[in-house]
Write a protein that holds these residues in place. Structure first.
Motif, mmCIF file in Angstrom:
data_model
loop_
_atom_site.group_PDB
_atom_site.id
_atom_site.type_symbol
_atom_site.label_atom_id
_atom_site.label_comp_id
_atom_site.label_asym_id
_atom_site.label_seq_id
_atom_site.Cartn_x
_atom_site.Cartn_y
_atom_site.Cartn_z
ATOM 1 N N LEU A 19 11.908 -49.788 -2.853
ATOM 2 C CA LEU A 19 11.554 -50.720 -1.783
ATOM 3 C C LEU A 19 12.738 -51.065 -0.882
ATOM 4 C CD1 LEU A 19 9.274 -53.263 -3.690
ATOM 5 C CD2 LEU A 19 8.559 -51.629 -1.944
ATOM 6 N N LEU A 20 13.953 -50.831 -1.366
ATOM 7 C CA LEU A 20 15.137 -51.247 -0.618
ATOM 8 C C LEU A 20 15.221 -50.635 0.783
ATOM 9 C CD1 LEU A 20 17.744 -52.856 -0.586
ATOM 10 C CD2 LEU A 20 18.894 -50.891 -1.640
ATOM 11 N N PRO A 21 15.023 -49.319 0.967
ATOM 12 C CA PRO A 21 15.099 -48.778 2.341
ATOM 13 C C PRO A 21 14.090 -49.410 3.290
ATOM 14 C CG PRO A 21 15.189 -47.013 0.720
ATOM 15 C CD PRO A 21 14.834 -48.249 -0.025
ATOM 16 N N ALA A 22 12.862 -49.606 2.811
ATOM 17 C CA ALA A 22 11.850 -50.231 3.664
ATOM 18 C C ALA A 22 12.219 -51.672 3.982
ATOM 19 C CB ALA A 22 10.481 -50.168 2.980
ATOM 20 N N ALA A 23 12.765 -52.382 2.988
ATOM 21 C CA ALA A 23 13.164 -53.778 3.218
ATOM 22 C C ALA A 23 14.300 -53.864 4.224
ATOM 23 C CB ALA A 23 13.565 -54.427 1.893
ATOM 24 N N VAL A 24 15.250 -52.934 4.157
ATOM 25 C CA VAL A 24 16.368 -52.938 5.103
ATOM 26 C C VAL A 24 15.873 -52.650 6.518
ATOM 27 C CG1 VAL A 24 18.485 -51.739 5.755
ATOM 28 C CG2 VAL A 24 18.071 -52.328 3.360
#
Length: 307
Positions: A19-24
């Protein structure tokens, strides 16, 4: 720390890593711009003296002053009313055509279905600015082939870029470009309906028209709600069509739609703080209308399910 415990932490942290890339990306390109727009809307430029020299212009806290000016701006209200009239023409016609085309393509006897689907969807792939330019030249009396044919036939030649017909001209561009996308959404839902449902209807003696009205349309109601939701958002954000047609007619002002007013305030008048306040108001109204519509649709679906 044992290897088993490390593996346990790794398994638990895997979803967050994905989820980190989408959250960034969400934070950089959605949350951060919105936050900056809100920050701009709460400030204004204060000019000292003649506004010349270093320190003559400074950014100060304005509170809700920009919002008060925006909500009392008659140009914004007039633009909102124009957009409502535009949407009243676009949304029913576009969704009606999309539903009819989807039902026609879903019949068993349709010929050249892949080509027909592509032909209906293809206008959606044309950028809005390009489509507006193409239709704009088709509307111009001096260069339009339609006006040439009407002149040869001795028929009246309406000027679609002047007065009331301008709404029809703008609506036609939106309908031409958006029908294909909505048709694909509805058609996909139709193809997901089990064949056994149609077979049972035929055994009961239902005609193709009755199958379409009593089975297909009710079962694709969620897709109709989704396309209506998207259409509302697109209508409230109309910008490229009137902006592109503006050089061709005097009937389109620089503040014809709310988003055009945002552009005019930001880049025409140089008042980016007022433009930010107007943009925030437009976003809030869009969110409010969308949430209200979805809540009403969900409430109706629950009532029908309870029956």
């Amino acid at each position: 720390m044992t290897s088993a415990r490390r593996r346990s932490y790794g398994v638990k942290g895997a979803p967050y890593a994905f989820l980190l890339p989408a959250a960034v990306l969400f934070a950089l390109f959605f949350a951060l711009p919105i936050g900056y727009a809100v920050w701009l809307s709460l400030h204004k430029v204060q000019v000292k003296g003649l506004g010349l020299g270093a320190g003559a212009r400074s950014e100060v806290w304005a509170g809700l002053e920009n919002y008060a000016d925006t909500l009392s701006d008659s140009e914004l209200l007039d633009g909102a009313l124009r957009v409502l009239g535009y949407g009243a023409l676009v949304i029913p016609v576009m969704l009606g055509l999309a539903l009819v085309f989807a039902l026609m393509l879903d019949t068993e006897r349709v010929r050249l279905a892949p080509f027909t689907r592509l032909a209906i969807f293809l206008p959606y792939a044309v950028p809005g600015v390009v489509a507006a330019m193409l239709w704009g030249f088709l509307y111009l009396p001096d260069v339009s082939p339609f006006h040439f044919v009407l002149d040869r036939l001795g028929l009246p030649q309406p000027d679609l870029l002047d007065g009331g017909p301008l709404y029809i001209a703008l609506s036609n561009i939106a309908v031409w470009g958006g029908t294909g996308f909505n048709m694909i959404v509805i058609y996909t839902s139709l193809r997901a309906i089990p064949a056994e449902v149609y077979e049972a209807a035929r055994l009961d003696g239902a005609t193709p028209l009755q199958v379409a009205v009593r089975i297909k349309i009710p079962m694709v109601a969620p897709s109709l709600v989704l396309t209506f939701f998207f259409s509302i958002i697109a209508t409230l954000q109309v910008f490229s069509e009137p902006t592109t047609l503006k050089p061709l007619t005097n009937s389109v002002s620089t503040t014809w739609s709310p988003l055009m007013k945002v552009y005019q305030d930001a880049f025409g008048k140089g008042d980016i703080h007022s433009a930010a306040a107007t943009a925030v108001v437009i976003a809030f109204v869009t969110l409010l209308l969308s949430f209200g519509f979805l809540r009403a649709a969900n409430s109706r679906n629950k009532q029908e399910a309870a029956r």
